[in-house]
Design an enzyme around this catalytic site. Structure first.
Site, PDB file in Angstrom:
ATOM      1  N   VAL A  79       0.846  -1.198   0.000  1.00  0.00           N
ATOM      2  CA  VAL A  79       0.000   0.000   0.000  1.00  0.00           C
ATOM      3  C   VAL A  79       0.882   1.249   0.000  1.00  0.00           C
ATOM      4  O   VAL A  79       0.615   2.230  -0.699  1.00  0.00           O
ATOM      5  CB  VAL A  79      -0.954  -0.002   1.221  1.00  0.00           C
ATOM      6  N   ALA A 108       1.803   9.621  -5.663  1.00  0.00           N
ATOM      7  CA  ALA A 108       2.287  10.978  -5.405  1.00  0.00           C
ATOM      8  C   ALA A 108       3.279  11.422  -6.484  1.00  0.00           C
ATOM      9  O   ALA A 108       3.351  12.605  -6.834  1.00  0.00           O
ATOM     10  CB  ALA A 108       2.939  11.047  -4.027  1.00  0.00           C
ATOM     11  N   ILE A 123       2.178   1.920  -3.473  1.00  0.00           N
ATOM     12  CA  ILE A 123       1.126   2.530  -4.296  1.00  0.00           C
ATOM     13  C   ILE A 123       0.962   4.010  -3.935  1.00  0.00           C
ATOM     14  O   ILE A 123       0.857   4.878  -4.803  1.00  0.00           O
ATOM     15  CB  ILE A 123      -0.201   1.753  -4.103  1.00  0.00           C
ATOM     16  N   HIS A 124       0.984   4.278  -2.643  1.00  0.00           N
ATOM     17  CA  HIS A 124       0.836   5.646  -2.128  1.00  0.00           C
ATOM     18  C   HIS A 124       1.947   6.557  -2.679  1.00  0.00           C
ATOM     19  O   HIS A 124       1.682   7.638  -3.221  1.00  0.00           O
ATOM     20  CB  HIS A 124       0.889   5.561  -0.600  1.00  0.00           C
ATOM     21  N   VAL A 125       3.181   6.075  -2.585  1.00  0.00           N
ATOM     22  CA  VAL A 125       4.319   6.880  -3.048  1.00  0.00           C
ATOM     23  C   VAL A 125       4.256   7.035  -4.564  1.00  0.00           C
ATOM     24  O   VAL A 125       4.474   8.125  -5.107  1.00  0.00           O
ATOM     25  CB  VAL A 125       5.648   6.230  -2.610  1.00  0.00           C
TER      26      VAL A 125
END
Ligand code: HEM
Ligand code: SF4
Lengths: 315, 232
Positions: free
Chosen positions: B178, B186, B181-183
């Protein structure tokens, strides 16, 4: 009677096994030696044990360990459990045989079983902190141990203990240092009744057969050898008068094996886990290659400015 | 009209370009403490997860210190993330347009934002990251304490510890995924990272990705010149 191992010579001797004889090394892949050494074993004849704890004392003595003074709670077990110092412990059980109505005093010397398929080694994350020699001895290397306690979770016999002083795992070594120079374990040496004997695994099995035949002739119909196949057999075996119910001997596991949870944790989770992480990273990489960056356009900025200025905006 | 997604400090500034304040200094410090501890946890945890990664213990001064320090960083992460949770939970409540957005995930991935509904401060992907991290960190701290033998050994059985270590490993893998995916999101959506470094984004960024939020903020601009309008 099994012939005792003669006293050692005083001349220095070269160890008969070492790093070149490893068949398993924790968190490492190794090529095992072409030739396996004769498998050794310790045989503990529970029916012969008198509970004198000479073995327990000899173990502390040889390994230069001291146990804390404990508290008597009305049982013979002293200390109450294995510790990082007490690597072997006499466990006493008062059992009423339902067939004879006799009280039987069962005394089992607890300690590492030196499994052929050791769960401790399987669970260990530190390369080389747990090793198995080709003669079957499972040994902990304190210099490499990180104190995580995974061996405690891996062991089906609840044996390893983490020292609160050194934060390293400890268990019986089967006196690998003594065995390497032709001696038997200190406990076997100290046992006054020869309830503990040491030799090759084959010799021990043969010796056990004689003991079991003797016990059967004395009315112990279920006497037998404890060499559990679920862990590939062990290099510490018991002769039990009631081999059909090992659990009456202070919870000796009936048909032990490495827990399926540990197998899943150390098996599929590692591969699937790294694959999932790798997939997430690869997805990002490939997506960026295909879709390219998602950039804000001048039109977006202009629209925002018009909105902030309060002009009506239609798309 | 309830604007769940306007957080304290969110504000719009006229100019060229328009600048929109998105994160206060406190929120940013809170975020970076969380990020640093998560990365350190992932590195120290992965070192024990797979033999091929054991060399990562070198970053922490060896195996013993890695083993010792990992749970403590976990405690920092837990409290730090809890701070983020209190700040962000309201803006991450599920809204009707989130379902539409998810149904059109294809348009999201291909960058066809014009085909997506107008969104508040967060899109469904960001909300997914928020809620899954919340759940995973809860699972990680719980299972982590169960296997924190130095202080909590006697409170659970070995069988419970076996389950806990498996759960911990699985939750960690998911949390790391997760996080990736988050990075990536961004980085992919240009102009996002400055929200967590400088605290603000450009008006165009907000218009493109979080138009509903931008409209709500614009409607609060002084002198009443701005009115919420709906495109199309
Ligand atoms: C939130 C509080 C956390 C606590 C209390 C905690 C505690 C622990 C403990 C006690 C261990 C066993 C090794 C050791 O003693 O150091 C461990 C292992 C591990 N932790 Fe954590 N942890 C936490 C959070 C995390 C997070 C956020 C991640 C990843 C993002 C993570 C990843 C791992 C991994 C991969 C392992 C190795 C598991 C294995 O060997 O299969 N942990 N953790
Ligand atoms: S009894 Fe436990 S500690 Fe001993 S070898 Fe087997 S798994 Fe390892």
């Amino acid at each position: 009677m099994f012939p005792p191992i003669p006293n050692p010579t005083t001349k220095p001797q070269r160890p008969t096994f070492g790093a070149q004889d490893l068949i398993r090394r924790s968190a490492s892949t190794i090529t095992p030696p072409a030739q396996r050494q004769t498998e050794v074993a310790k045989l503990i004849d529970v029916s012969k044990c008198i509970g004198c704890k000479a073995c327990q004392a000899a173990c502390l003595e040889w390994n230069d360990l001291t146990e804390e003074v404990g508290v008597n709670v009305g049982v013979y077990d002293n200390p109450h459990d294995l510790t990082a110092n007490t690597l072997t412990l006499m466990r006493f059980t008062e059992w009423v045989n339902p067939e004879t109505d006799n009280l039987e005093w069962l005394i089992r010397k607890d300690g590492c079983m030196h499994c052929e398929d050791p769960g401790c080694l399987k669970a260990c994350p530190a390369p080389g902190a747990i090793v198995q020699y080709s003669n079957g001895i499972v040994d902990f290397d304190h210099d490499k141990c990180i104190g995580c306690g995974y061996c405690v979770k891996g062991c089906p016999f609840n044996i390893p203990r983490i020292s609160e002083v050194t934060h390293k795992a400890a268990k019986c070594t089967l006196c690998s240092d003594r065995v390497a120079v032709g001696q038997g374990p200190a406990c076997a040496k100290a046992c006054p009744t020869q309830a503990i004997v040491f030799g090759s695994k084959d010799e021990m099995k043969t010796h056990a057969e004689g003991r079991i035949a003797d016990l059967k002739s004395r009315g112990y119909a279920n006497a037998g050898l404890y060499d559990p196949p679920g862990v590939g057999g062990t290099h510490v075996m018991y002769v039990l008068h009631h081999a059909d119910k090992p659990e009456i001997y202070a919870g000796l596991p009936n048909n032990p094996r490495i827990s399926p949870i540990v197998e899943a944790w150390k098996g599929v989770t590692k591969y699937a886990g790294l694959a999932v992480i790798g997939f997430a990273a690869a997805f990002g990489f490939v997506h960026h290659l295909i879709a390219g960056p998602n950039r804000v356009s001048d039109a977006d900025e202009n629209a925002a400015e018009r909105l902030a200025d309060g002009r009506r905006w239609r798309s | 009209m309830s604007a769940d997604d306007i957080e304290p400090g969110d504000a719009i500034h006229r100019g060229h370009p328009v600048i929109v304040d998105r994160y206060t200094k406190g929120a940013r410090i809170n975020h970076w403490i969380t990020a640093a501890s998560l990365v350190l946890l992932a590195l120290s945890g992965l070192a024990l997860f797979h033999p091929k990664l054991f060399f990562l213990t070198g970053l922490f001064g060896g195996g013993q210190t890695t083993r010792m320090i990992h749970p403590w960083i976990g405690v920092v992460l837990f409290f730090s993330f809890f701070g983020l949770f209190l700040r962000f939970w309201k803006a991450n409540l599920w809204k009707r347009e989130d379902g539409t957005w998810l149904a059109r995930i294809r348009d999201v991935l291909t960058g066809h934002e014009e085909r997506l509904p107008e969104l508040g401060k967060y899109n469904a992907g960001q909300k997914f990251v928020f809620w899954s991290m919340s759940a995973l960190i809860l699972v990680l701290i719980t299972s982590g304490v169960v296997i924190w033998d130095q202080y909590f050994y006697e409170f659970t059985t070995i069988e419970q510890k076996r389950v806990a270590v498996l759960v911990h490993a699985i939750a960690a893998v998911l949390a790391i995924s997760v996080w990736i995916i988050h990075v990536y999101a961004a980085i992919w959506v240009r102009g996002t990272i400055r929200a967590m470094t400088r605290g603000s984004v450009t008006g165009g960024w907000a218009w493109r990705h979080h138009r509903k939020w931008l409209r709500e903020l614009a409607a609060k601009l002084p002198n009443g010149r701005s009115k919420t309008t709906h495109a199309k």
